[in-house]
Scaffold this motif. Structure first.
Motif, mmCIF file in Angstrom:
data_model
loop_
_atom_site.group_PDB
_atom_site.id
_atom_site.type_symbol
_atom_site.label_atom_id
_atom_site.label_comp_id
_atom_site.label_asym_id
_atom_site.label_seq_id
_atom_site.Cartn_x
_atom_site.Cartn_y
_atom_site.Cartn_z
ATOM 1 N N ARG A 149 -4.084 2.023 7.129
ATOM 2 C CA ARG A 149 -2.957 1.965 8.063
ATOM 3 C C ARG A 149 -1.779 1.189 7.491
ATOM 4 O O ARG A 149 -0.622 1.588 7.605
ATOM 5 N N GLY A 150 -2.091 0.054 6.862
ATOM 6 C CA GLY A 150 -1.025 -0.757 6.270
ATOM 7 C C GLY A 150 -0.290 0.023 5.193
ATOM 8 O O GLY A 150 0.941 -0.010 5.105
ATOM 9 N N LEU A 151 -1.069 0.734 4.371
ATOM 10 C CA LEU A 151 -0.446 1.538 3.317
ATOM 11 C C LEU A 151 0.434 2.625 3.937
ATOM 12 O O LEU A 151 1.519 2.922 3.430
ATOM 13 N N ASP A 187 5.459 5.232 5.030
ATOM 14 C CA ASP A 187 6.408 5.714 6.045
ATOM 15 C C ASP A 187 7.787 5.104 5.805
ATOM 16 O O ASP A 187 8.801 5.796 5.859
ATOM 17 N N GLY A 188 7.799 3.809 5.559
ATOM 18 C CA GLY A 188 9.071 3.128 5.318
ATOM 19 C C GLY A 188 9.775 3.675 4.091
ATOM 20 O O GLY A 188 10.996 3.865 4.085
ATOM 21 N N ILE A 189 9.004 3.944 3.038
ATOM 22 C CA ILE A 189 9.589 4.509 1.820
ATOM 23 C C ILE A 189 10.114 5.912 2.099
ATOM 24 O O ILE A 189 11.206 6.279 1.650
ATOM 25 N N ALA A 212 5.790 -3.450 -3.877
ATOM 26 C CA ALA A 212 5.243 -3.510 -2.517
ATOM 27 C C ALA A 212 3.863 -2.857 -2.461
ATOM 28 O O ALA A 212 2.937 -3.371 -1.823
ATOM 29 N N ILE A 213 3.724 -1.733 -3.131
ATOM 30 C CA ILE A 213 2.426 -1.049 -3.123
ATOM 31 C C ILE A 213 1.382 -1.884 -3.862
ATOM 32 O O ILE A 213 0.252 -2.056 -3.399
ATOM 33 N N ALA A 214 1.786 -2.418 -4.997
ATOM 34 C CA ALA A 214 0.855 -3.282 -5.737
ATOM 35 C C ALA A 214 0.455 -4.495 -4.894
ATOM 36 O O ALA A 214 -0.722 -4.876 -4.851
ATOM 37 N N HIS A 215 1.413 -5.076 -4.202
ATOM 38 C CA HIS A 215 1.095 -6.239 -3.362
ATOM 39 C C HIS A 215 0.092 -5.877 -2.277
ATOM 40 O O HIS A 215 -0.794 -6.669 -1.959
ATOM 41 N N TYR A 225 10.568 -1.918 4.062
ATOM 42 C CA TYR A 225 9.758 -0.698 4.090
ATOM 43 C C TYR A 225 8.643 -0.847 5.121
ATOM 44 O O TYR A 225 8.408 0.024 5.960
ATOM 45 N N LEU A 226 7.979 -1.988 5.035
ATOM 46 C CA LEU A 226 6.839 -2.248 5.909
ATOM 47 C C LEU A 226 7.271 -2.294 7.373
ATOM 48 O O LEU A 226 6.668 -1.649 8.246
ATOM 49 N N LEU A 227 8.334 -3.020 7.646
ATOM 50 C CA LEU A 227 8.790 -3.164 9.033
ATOM 51 C C LEU A 227 9.350 -1.840 9.559
ATOM 52 O O LEU A 227 9.174 -1.517 10.745
ATOM 53 N N ASP A 228 9.975 -1.063 8.689
ATOM 54 C CA ASP A 228 10.422 0.273 9.088
ATOM 55 C C ASP A 228 9.216 1.114 9.506
ATOM 56 O O ASP A 228 9.252 1.801 10.529
#
Lengths: 216, 216
Positions: free
Chosen positions: B201-203, B208-210, B143-146, A205-208
């Motif tokens: 930005r990271g979020l 975006d990936g999701i 992933a969001i929790a992380h 997800y992150l890399l996408d």
DNA sequence: ACCTGAACACCGTTCAAGT
DNA sequence: ACCTGAACACCGTTCAAGT
């Protein structure tokens, strides 16, 4: 610690900072963070109970050094594609933290050790080569690190329940309160997920998302 | 802890589990985790040094309860759009952890408290409503929790250096070793980044990936 | 039912003293 | 230069005893 050089010796001495760090990692691996004591570490090294203080200023120094030490185990992959490089780095990094479950709890301390910085340098250099810079670069660097650290933390925490009875009780508790937590109860939240799969998908997800921002 | 009910009383008593938890949070906020002691907590509550053990089994119980307690402060946003809901939840969650900097270090323990579960339920329900399920749902939830936990951890850790001299020394150290860490030295890695910006930005990368995976 | 204090088995760290 | 042991000021927890 990183700013204070290790002591130098004229002859090979019985106790060195390196031996102390190796002993600390060994004790942490075999008995866990709660059992690491300056006294027990000294005894493990065959030294008097307070000898360590000649080589190291405090127990926190020992912990900082031990944490940095295991980062040396994280392989720096040589794949050409930036996505592959990042996945391989993140996967190896996570594996090391899971192999040393005490490491997750130490991440509240600043990560300034030379081995940590080498991995961070590799991570950020790969992102630069992929085309990121400025605030996007910073955000991507941290986001990937957060994913690894968060995953290691969550899986380590979940293993504290490894005691089968506790795990069963927790799952039962969620089922008993299914009306309060319907989604979690339905998705089996407190049963062990496939951690490897969740980690890989989350990283994708992150890399996408990063790839999307590179494309624009 | 969550499976053992608090004791019940016939009359309003001087010491309750609730008062203990509130006292613990107050002490942790004002003096930090290192200073929270069963003896000091008891004294803070006007009780004898070992009275707490009637209400609570161990110090770990107190820490688990304190951690869950602050999750009650995380607002559950009511935006209609799933992305907005998730951003607002994650942002509020991070803010609470930064307000209680001792909380990051406690996340190595299983997050099973009722307030934690309520936030996790909200997070996962939002993702279900957005269209995720199965392994993708699990991965996105974690992933969001992380991201939140990792961000809180990193920023808290960085603040340990808040001492201006230490920060200066660390940045200097990186500059002195610019040939070993060229990318980090160039990007100013050890100078305080804009944490809020990096988090947002990271979020966005993650969401975006999701979104990409939802679109296919 | 709730609270207490003494007591046990530990801690991290300092420091004067040894070699 | 390196190591030691005694000592200080703490810990978490147990338990018999009080009310």
């Amino acid at each position: 610690v990183w700013l204070r050089p290790a002591r130098t010796y004229r002859t090979a001495p019985p106790l060195t900072r390196d031996r102390i760090v190796a002993g600390a990692v060994a004790l942490l691996d075999s008995e866990g963070a709660a059992k690491l004591t300056m006294r027990r570490l000294a005894e493990h090294l065959g030294a008097g109970p307070t000898t360590l203080y000649w080589h190291v200023r405090t127990k926190d120094d020992v912990l900082d050094l031990a944490l940095d030490e295991i980062f040396a185990e994280v392989p720096l992959p040589d794949a050409a594609d930036w996505r592959e490089r990042l996945s391989a780095l993140a996967t190896g990094w996570r594996a090391v933290m899971l192999r040393h479950p005490w490491s997750a709890a130490l991440l509240v301390r600043p990560m300034l050790g030379p081995h940590v910085l080498t991995r961070t340098e590799f991570l950020q250099a790969t992102l630069v080569a992929a085309g990121l810079n400025g605030a996007e670069l910073t955000a991507a660097t941290y986001a990937i690190a957060h994913h690894v650290v968060g995953a290691a933390l969550a899986e380590t925490a979940s293993r504290q329940l490894a005691d089968a009875a506790a795990e069963h009780a927790a799952a039962q508790y969620l089922r008993d309160n299914a009306e309060a937590y319907p989604t979690l109860a339905a998705s089996g939240h407190l049963e062990e997920p496939d951690w490897d799969d969740a980690f890989a998908r989350g990283l994708d997800y992150l890399l996408d998302g990063i790839a999307v921002s590179l494309a624009t």
